[in-house]
Design an enzyme around this catalytic site. Structure first.
Site, PDB file in Angstrom:
ATOM      1  CE1 TYR B 106      -4.060  -1.632  -0.225  1.00  0.00           C
ATOM      2  CE2 TYR B 106      -3.318  -2.935   1.646  1.00  0.00           C
ATOM      3  CZ  TYR B 106      -4.208  -2.725   0.616  1.00  0.00           C
ATOM      4  OH  TYR B 106      -5.242  -3.582   0.406  1.00  0.00           O
ATOM      5  CD  GLU B 199       5.455 -28.819  15.839  1.00  0.00           C
ATOM      6  OE1 GLU B 199       6.188 -29.800  16.133  1.00  0.00           O
ATOM      7  OE2 GLU B 199       4.511 -28.882  15.038  1.00  0.00           O
TER       8      GLU B 199
END
Lengths: 541, 369
Positions: B106, B199
């Protein structure tokens, strides 16, 4: 038990009862047809003297007739050849008047148009017609006429003779007609615009009932060669025409009859035909009566076996042919393969230059290519196809090709989808030419012929005859190929333009960003780089 | 416990980055100024130019290079976009502002530099990474954060408004987000002697609750699945700057195994970048052999898992330590997989009290040999 009454009707009466077939279908169509017929007569009258036509048409409001129709006065003035006073009453007061024994390319070939308009006007308003004309002589003749419909005879109500001080030449026709101008308006304007396109040497002026002036000025004073009158070609005759020719001929033997009344028939061809058809026999002193294929015609009729000059039996008298013999004659005329094809001297095509001038004048295209085909024939009638394809400029994008159809220099405005040109254009594989119907393209097709193959008396579309179809298709292919070249060349130029614009857009940005990034004050000069792209590209072309 | 400290790394790096951007800008400027079309040469990122380098144990780009030239009609637009991205990154770095890939997309419009779509702008950022050899995070362009860290490490911020402020990463029990502010901070001090990367969020929280950081003197890092680049970079910094070992705990399946491998040896997508790998990090579990040894509750391997195992078997990153091939074979033999949470069958604290010490000990022994 039903009773039927039979009565004879005159030609005027017949057309009054069947005015549809002449184009006077409804009030709006009638007003269009009336203007069209008279303008066409005027154009023919000027062209026959090779004078650039000046035609003035005025339609003025006279009063209300019914809820949808009004009474108008129609006035058409031209600078044409004028009409000799003795012919004026018949020319406008007698339906189907005119000589039909000679052929040349004319706009109105039915001998109907002008009279039909006058007839229609008289039927609807019961007003006389006024015809003023001069051939440029010392006098101007002015008639007030009506048509005796039942007898098909002109009624002369008044006749004036004026002194032609200013050597005026031309014809003025004025009569009242009932119709619906509001509905006819757009067709009438189309008609003038397209007439201007295909008659670029004509000045056309139209003043409508609201007083609005439409002026179509000529773009050139060059005019096509006027057509020469010709005899009918043997392939194109029918029994009726044969009977009429036999009736009027001064010639007492078939040899002279064939030579003098038929197009491109000379001594040898006339003899050949007579032997072929059995009207006469050829005999050799040694070999007796010979069959057609045993004759050597290279030096007159010779015996192909001994070279002896042959004796022909006496020529018949055409006036003494029986009805059956005339029918047979007609059949043989069509069967005989050795008649020369008709030549095109009786045709008056516009020519590529004039067609171009007309299209440029009325459509103002970006690109235009026109093509005139060599003369061709169908059923013994010569014809020439002229075709133009115009791209861009003032031509709008419509999602389909804009088709302008002309026959003998008159625009055809109705029944487009039935026309042979429409079919050829739609059957064409346009993708091969990289052309698509959403491009701003106008296609102009002009056929000229001594007998335009109209499908109807209303003269609105050309019949799908194989010979005509082939010529239109070939002409279309030729111009399309050239359009394709133009389009691909232009695409190339466009591509290069886009290319340049990409560099012109991005190089300054690169300069800007790198200046900031490098922390410099002054941007580098990139004009040289942009120029180098340009130079390189022009060299490449 | 020793106090470790590293300072000035971040400040130095920032100078290097701005230097490399300026170098790129100057190169383009000079070419334009001398009247030639500017070009940028960078290594090719096409798959046939990505090779595994066993010495540094990560994927690298090969010899082949590509040259972007402003002379080429097809290159001039991406070239301009690259120049813009470099300038934009330079501004971000200079003003110490951060941005995201979406934000870059943007922001370009404010400079009247439009990208066709997000993908196009992402590609240009990757080009910039390749051309400078720096990752986008170095230019302050970050993805969305989701990974976290917890433990006794005091950091010193360098982001505007926080310069010199410090924070101990054990001060918040949910852990601290590994975002731009954290990755750009200097390491002030720590007592930890190891890093444990985990994890899954559930286990990360369990470890904090069970005081693993204290019991095992460690810094805990949550990778939240495949570790984001900045987390990989952060783990490497922990390892390199604090000189402490890194242990990785994942699920016992091919995917978990590969999460560990990407932390150790990196990915092919980042072959143009360095400093994202920690080659000395150790995968500590859950191994296939753990599934057998600890009799863990399991699920069968499905087709995708099997296919993935075969891929990994051929993967060059799995050819070094024989552990990998051994575990892959075991997976293929038992055709079962287990999650980290499977240890809960032995009670909530079993994994912390029994499994973890055993595995850490195991590895230490192995290392010492």
């Amino acid at each position: 038990m039903a009773q039927a009454t039979f009565q004879e009707i005159s030609a005027s009466d017949f057309f009054y009862r069947n005015r549809d077939i002449a184009g006077f279908t409804n009030p709006s169509r009638a007003i269009f047809a009336a203007i069209r017929e008279l303008v066409e007569n005027s154009l023919d009258a000027a062209e026959s003297l090779k004078i650039p036509p000046d035609i003035y048409v005025r339609l003025s409001f006279e009063g209300e007739a019914s809820r949808d129709t009004q009474i108008y006065k129609l006035r058409v003035e031209d600078n044409g050849c004028g009409i000799q006073p003795r012919f004026i009453p018949s020319a406008f007061g007698q339906v189907l008047y005119g000589s039909k024994y000679k052929l040349k390319q004319m706009r109105g070939t039915f001998g109907l148009g002008g009279k039909m308009a006058v007839l229609y006007g008289q039927i609807m308003t019961h007003q006389p017609a006024y015809v003023t004309s001069s051939t440029g002589s010392a006098k101007i003749y002015s008639f007030k006429l009506m048509i005796d419909i039942q007898r098909n005879r002109p009624l002369i109500l008044d006749r004036k003779v004026l002194i032609n001080k200013e050597q005026w030449r031309g014809t003025i026709v004025e009569f009242t007609i009932e119709g619906d101008y509001l509905r006819a308006r757009s067709k009438i304007l189309d008609y003038f615009k397209q007439t201007a396109m295909v008659n670029p040497y004509a000045n056309l002026t139209f003043v409508d009932p609201k007083g609005r002036l439409y002026k179509f000025n000529r773009g050139t004073i060059n005019m096509p060669e006027p057509p020469k009158e010709t005899d009918p070609h043997p392939y194109g005759v029918d029994v009726e025409l044969l009977q009429r020719l036999i009736h009027i001929t001064p010639h007492k033997n078939m040899q002279e009859f064939l030579k003098n009344h038929f197009h491109r028939v000379g001594d040898i061809t006339a003899q050949k035909f007579q032997v072929f058809s059995g009207l006469t026999t050829a005999s050799c002193k040694k070999h007796g009566k010979l069959a057609y294929q045993d004759i050597n015609w290279s030096r007159g009729p010779n015996c192909s076996r001994c070279g002896e000059v042959l004796t022909l039996s006496a020529y018949k008298n055409p006036k003494k042919l029986s009805h059956q013999e005339i029918v047979k004659l007609m059949q043989h005329l069509k069967k005989f393969k050795e008649f020369l094809p008709p030549d095109a001297s009786c045709l008056s095509p516009l020519g590529e230059e004039l067609l171009k001038a007309g299209i440029i004048k009325e459509l103002n295209p970006e690109y235009l290519v026109v093509k005139q085909r060599k003369p061709s024939t169908y059923a013994g009638h010569p014809f020439i196809i002229e075709l133009g394809i115009a791209y861009g400029g003032d031509i709008p994008k419509k999602g389909s090709f804009i088709i302008y159809r002309f026959a003998n220099k008159i625009p055809l405005l109705y029944d487009e989808a039935s026309d042979v040109s429409y079919r050829v254009i739609n059957a064409m594989n346009w993708r091969r030419y990289k052309v698509s119907p959403d491009m701003p393209i106008a296609i102009v097709v002009h056929i000229c012929s001594t007998k335009v193959p109209y499908k109807t008396v209303g003269k609105e579309f050309i019949a799908d005859r194989p010979e005509v179809r082939k010529e239109v298709a070939n002409a279309l292919r030729e111009v399309s190929r050239q359009l394709q070249h133009f389009l691909s060349k232009r695409e190339h130029v466009d591509r290069e333009k886009r290319r340049l614009s990409v560099f012109a857009k991005y190089l300054p940005r690169i300069a800007e960003f790198s200046t900031t990034l490098a922390g410099k004050e002054k941007q580098p000069d990139i004009q040289k780089l942009i120029k180098s792209v340009q130079k390189y590209d022009t060299e490449k072309k | 416990m020793t106090q470790k400290r590293s300072k000035g790394v971040i400040a130095e790096k920032k100078n290097e980055i701005m230097g490399s951007l300026k170098k790129l800008g100057t190169q383009i400027y000079d070419q334009l100024d001398s009247g030639v079309f500017p070009t940028i040469t960078m290594p090719s990122r096409s798959t046939d130019n990505i090779h595994y380098d066993p010495d540094i144990r990560q994927y690298v780009l090969g010899e082949r290079s590509v040259t972007r030239s402003a002379r080429n009609i097809r290159h001039v637009k991406p070239f301009t976009q690259l120049a813009w991205a470099a300038m934009f990154s330079n501004e971000l770095t200079f003003h110490r502002k951060t941005s995201t890939l979406r934000d870059v997309y943007y922001s370009a419009q404010a400079y009247n530099m439009t990208f066709k779509d997000q993908q196009e702008s992402n590609n240009i950022i990757t080009d910039l990474e390749t051309a400078t050899g720096r990752s986008r995070e170095d230019f302050n362009i970050f993805p969305e954060e989701r990974s976290a860290v917890f433990g006794d490490l005091t950091i010193e911020y360098t982001v505007p408004g926080y310069e010199g402020k410090t924070l101990n990463l054990s001060s918040h029990p949910d852990g601290v987000l590994i975002g731009p502010a954290l990755t750009s901070s200097e390491f002030a001090s720590t007592t930890a002697d190891k890093v444990i990367a985990i994890e899954k969020g559930g286990l990360f929280t369990r470890f904090i609750e069970e005081n693993v950081h204290k019991k095992h003197n460690s810094i805990l890092v949550l990778t939240a699945g495949q570790a984001p680049r900045q987390t990989r970079y952060f783990i490497r910094r922990l390892h390199d700057e604090l000189k402490i070992p890194v242990y990785i705990f994942t699920d016992g399946d091919p995917w978990g195994m590969h999460i560990a491998m990407v932390i150790i040896s990196g990915s092919a997508n980042a072959a143009h970048l360095r400093d994202l790998t920690t080659p000395d990090a150790i995968w500590s579990g859950v191994w296939a052999s753990d599934i057998v040894n600890y009799k863990l509750p399991t699920d069968p391997l499905d087709d995708v898992d099997i296919k993935r195992l075969h891929e990994l078997q051929r993967d060059p990153r799995y050819q070094g330590d024989p552990l990998w091939q051994k575990e892959i074979k075991t997976f293929l033999k038992i055709r079962r997989k287990a999650e980290q949470e499977a240890f809960s069958r032995y009670g909530l604290t079993y994994i912390v009290d029994e499994y973890l010490p055993a595995k850490l000990d195991d590895k230490n022994k192995g290392k010492k040999k």
